[in-house]
Motif scaffolding. Structure first.
Motif, mmCIF file in Angstrom:
data_model
loop_
_atom_site.group_PDB
_atom_site.id
_atom_site.type_symbol
_atom_site.label_atom_id
_atom_site.label_comp_id
_atom_site.label_asym_id
_atom_site.label_seq_id
_atom_site.Cartn_x
_atom_site.Cartn_y
_atom_site.Cartn_z
ATOM 1 N N GLY A 1 -24.698 4.045 -23.976
ATOM 2 C CA GLY A 1 -23.458 3.981 -23.225
ATOM 3 C C GLY A 1 -22.434 3.058 -23.848
ATOM 4 O O GLY A 1 -22.674 2.411 -24.860
ATOM 5 N N MET A 2 -21.279 3.036 -23.212
ATOM 6 C CA MET A 2 -20.187 2.181 -23.664
ATOM 7 C C MET A 2 -19.773 1.268 -22.519
ATOM 8 O O MET A 2 -19.955 1.601 -21.349
ATOM 9 N N TYR A 3 -19.216 0.131 -22.883
ATOM 10 C CA TYR A 3 -18.637 -0.764 -21.881
ATOM 11 C C TYR A 3 -17.267 -0.225 -21.479
ATOM 12 O O TYR A 3 -16.638 0.563 -22.203
ATOM 13 N N PHE A 4 -16.782 -0.681 -20.328
ATOM 14 C CA PHE A 4 -15.497 -0.238 -19.783
ATOM 15 C C PHE A 4 -14.380 -0.320 -20.823
ATOM 16 O O PHE A 4 -13.598 0.616 -20.987
ATOM 17 N N GLU A 5 -14.321 -1.418 -21.553
ATOM 18 C CA GLU A 5 -13.246 -1.629 -22.528
ATOM 19 C C GLU A 5 -13.275 -0.625 -23.678
ATOM 20 O O GLU A 5 -12.257 -0.414 -24.339
ATOM 21 N N GLU A 6 -14.412 -0.022 -23.932
ATOM 22 C CA GLU A 6 -14.546 0.904 -25.062
ATOM 23 C C GLU A 6 -14.022 2.309 -24.766
ATOM 24 O O GLU A 6 -13.832 3.104 -25.681
ATOM 25 N N PHE A 7 -13.788 2.608 -23.501
ATOM 26 C CA PHE A 7 -13.248 3.924 -23.136
ATOM 27 C C PHE A 7 -11.739 3.927 -23.304
ATOM 28 O O PHE A 7 -11.068 2.954 -22.964
ATOM 29 N N VAL B 1 -8.262 6.394 -22.533
ATOM 30 C CA VAL B 1 -7.727 7.592 -21.891
ATOM 31 C C VAL B 1 -7.337 8.588 -22.983
ATOM 32 O O VAL B 1 -6.696 8.229 -23.973
ATOM 33 N N GLY B 2 -7.759 9.838 -22.811
ATOM 34 C CA GLY B 2 -7.509 10.892 -23.792
ATOM 35 C C GLY B 2 -8.640 11.076 -24.792
ATOM 36 O O GLY B 2 -8.691 12.075 -25.497
ATOM 37 N N GLN B 3 -9.543 10.110 -24.838
ATOM 38 C CA GLN B 3 -10.685 10.174 -25.762
ATOM 39 C C GLN B 3 -11.543 11.402 -25.441
ATOM 40 O O GLN B 3 -11.796 11.710 -24.284
ATOM 41 N N GLU B 4 -11.979 12.108 -26.473
ATOM 42 C CA GLU B 4 -12.876 13.256 -26.312
ATOM 43 C C GLU B 4 -14.182 12.964 -27.026
ATOM 44 O O GLU B 4 -14.173 12.543 -28.187
ATOM 45 N N ILE B 5 -15.261 13.184 -26.322
ATOM 46 C CA ILE B 5 -16.594 12.886 -26.852
ATOM 47 C C ILE B 5 -17.399 14.179 -26.897
ATOM 48 O O ILE B 5 -17.557 14.852 -25.877
ATOM 49 N N LYS B 6 -17.885 14.532 -28.076
ATOM 50 C CA LYS B 6 -18.838 15.640 -28.210
ATOM 51 C C LYS B 6 -20.215 15.002 -28.202
ATOM 52 O O LYS B 6 -20.570 14.271 -29.136
ATOM 53 N N HIS B 7 -20.972 15.256 -27.180
ATOM 54 C CA HIS B 7 -22.269 14.606 -27.027
ATOM 55 C C HIS B 7 -23.283 15.180 -28.014
ATOM 56 O O HIS B 7 -23.302 16.380 -28.281
ATOM 57 N N SER B 8 -24.115 14.304 -28.561
ATOM 58 C CA SER B 8 -25.047 14.714 -29.612
ATOM 59 C C SER B 8 -26.266 15.457 -29.071
ATOM 60 O O SER B 8 -26.904 16.198 -29.802
ATOM 61 N N VAL C 1 -12.010 11.618 -21.390
ATOM 62 C CA VAL C 1 -11.663 10.508 -20.499
ATOM 63 C C VAL C 1 -10.271 10.790 -19.941
ATOM 64 O O VAL C 1 -9.295 10.855 -20.693
ATOM 65 N N LEU C 2 -10.192 10.969 -18.621
ATOM 66 C CA LEU C 2 -8.932 11.309 -17.976
ATOM 67 C C LEU C 2 -8.152 10.078 -17.524
ATOM 68 O O LEU C 2 -6.923 10.071 -17.543
ATOM 69 N N ASP C 3 -8.878 9.037 -17.110
ATOM 70 C CA ASP C 3 -8.217 7.835 -16.596
ATOM 71 C C ASP C 3 -9.237 6.710 -16.547
ATOM 72 O O ASP C 3 -10.458 6.946 -16.589
ATOM 73 N N LYS C 4 -8.736 5.492 -16.440
ATOM 74 C CA LYS C 4 -9.601 4.338 -16.228
ATOM 75 C C LYS C 4 -8.791 3.265 -15.533
ATOM 76 O O LYS C 4 -7.562 3.215 -15.682
ATOM 77 N N ARG C 5 -9.491 2.452 -14.744
ATOM 78 C CA ARG C 5 -8.809 1.363 -14.053
ATOM 79 C C ARG C 5 -9.794 0.240 -13.776
ATOM 80 O O ARG C 5 -11.006 0.468 -13.690
ATOM 81 N N GLU C 6 -9.259 -0.947 -13.637
ATOM 82 C CA GLU C 6 -10.076 -2.107 -13.277
ATOM 83 C C GLU C 6 -10.568 -1.933 -11.841
ATOM 84 O O GLU C 6 -9.898 -1.304 -11.021
ATOM 85 N N SER C 7 -11.696 -2.525 -11.528
ATOM 86 C CA SER C 7 -12.178 -2.545 -10.149
ATOM 87 C C SER C 7 -11.239 -3.406 -9.302
ATOM 88 O O SER C 7 -10.750 -4.439 -9.765
ATOM 89 N N GLY D 1 -15.213 -1.758 -14.187
ATOM 90 C CA GLY D 1 -14.056 -0.878 -14.044
ATOM 91 C C GLY D 1 -14.525 0.531 -13.747
ATOM 92 O O GLY D 1 -15.724 0.841 -13.835
ATOM 93 N N ILE D 2 -13.591 1.400 -13.410
ATOM 94 C CA ILE D 2 -13.907 2.788 -13.061
ATOM 95 C C ILE D 2 -13.296 3.708 -14.107
ATOM 96 O O ILE D 2 -12.104 3.615 -14.414
ATOM 97 N N VAL D 3 -14.126 4.579 -14.652
ATOM 98 C CA VAL D 3 -13.696 5.548 -15.653
ATOM 99 C C VAL D 3 -13.790 6.933 -15.018
ATOM 100 O O VAL D 3 -14.798 7.270 -14.381
ATOM 101 N N TYR D 4 -12.735 7.717 -15.174
ATOM 102 C CA TYR D 4 -12.662 9.070 -14.614
ATOM 103 C C TYR D 4 -12.748 10.054 -15.776
ATOM 104 O O TYR D 4 -11.929 10.000 -16.707
ATOM 105 N N VAL D 5 -13.757 10.920 -15.745
ATOM 106 C CA VAL D 5 -13.995 11.834 -16.861
ATOM 107 C C VAL D 5 -14.170 13.273 -16.388
ATOM 108 O O VAL D 5 -14.511 13.528 -15.238
ATOM 109 N N GLU D 6 -13.923 14.191 -17.313
ATOM 110 C CA GLU D 6 -14.227 15.602 -17.087
ATOM 111 C C GLU D 6 -15.205 16.041 -18.163
ATOM 112 O O GLU D 6 -14.971 15.811 -19.356
#
Length: 173
Positions: free
Chosen positions: A27-33, A35-42, A130-136, A143-148
């Protein structure tokens, strides 16, 4: 990792080498996400008949379109359909090493859409944006990361999509 050997007095000794092993990244920490990042999972997964049968039994989904080849052959798709919640569960699981490995909790799942049928022998691949992220609002260490996430089959056809909010730890807090 452990090494076992015989010493001179015929006693078996086990020595641990955990101190020299490097931990795998989960996984990644909140700061590493970003917005707009696309991840192809291995990770990927070919769905076998045994996977579908076991999941059907485990979840008590005994609909014959998932478990009865004769019945399924006489219905819309002409063959056994993989249980949709198995496709969803596998898709979530394949994202763990990248998305929720450092998560405190998955807060919700939304807009789960079955876009196309999945059959025995299909191979799933998953990608996440990654669609959005915000601090708790209540705790500074997360923090909260919103993904699709979208799952596709071996032909590149999208078969499932969903969104979720993930509560994720911050680094060094």
């Amino acid at each position: 990792m452990c090494v076992i050997w015989q010493s001179g007095n015929n006693k078996t000794t086990i020595k641990s080498y955990y101190t020299i092993m490097e931990p795998s990244k989960l996984g990644m920490y909140f700061e590493e996400f970003e917005v707009g990042q696309e991840i192809k999972h291995s990770l990927s997964k070919t769905i076998f008949e045994s996977d579908n049968n076991f999941f059907s039994l485990l979840t008590m989904n005994h609909h014959p379109v998932h478990t009865n080849a004769d019945y399924a052959s006489r219905n819309q798709h002409g063959r056994i359909l993989v249980v949709g919640t198995l496709v969803f569960s596998l898709s979530v699981g394949m994202t763990v090493p990248d998305i929720s490995g450092k998560a405190i909790a998955n807060l919700d799942y939304e807009n789960i859409k079955h876009l196309a049928p999945v059959f025995i022998g299909d191979t799933l691949y998953v990608r996440t944006k990654v669609l959005d992220k915000r601090e708790s609002n209540t705790k500074s260490d997360r923090g909260i990361v919103y993904v699709e996430t979208i799952a596709s089959n071996q032909n590149g056809q999208d078969v499932l999509s969903f969104r979720r909010h993930v509560l994720i730890k911050k680094k060094n807090v």
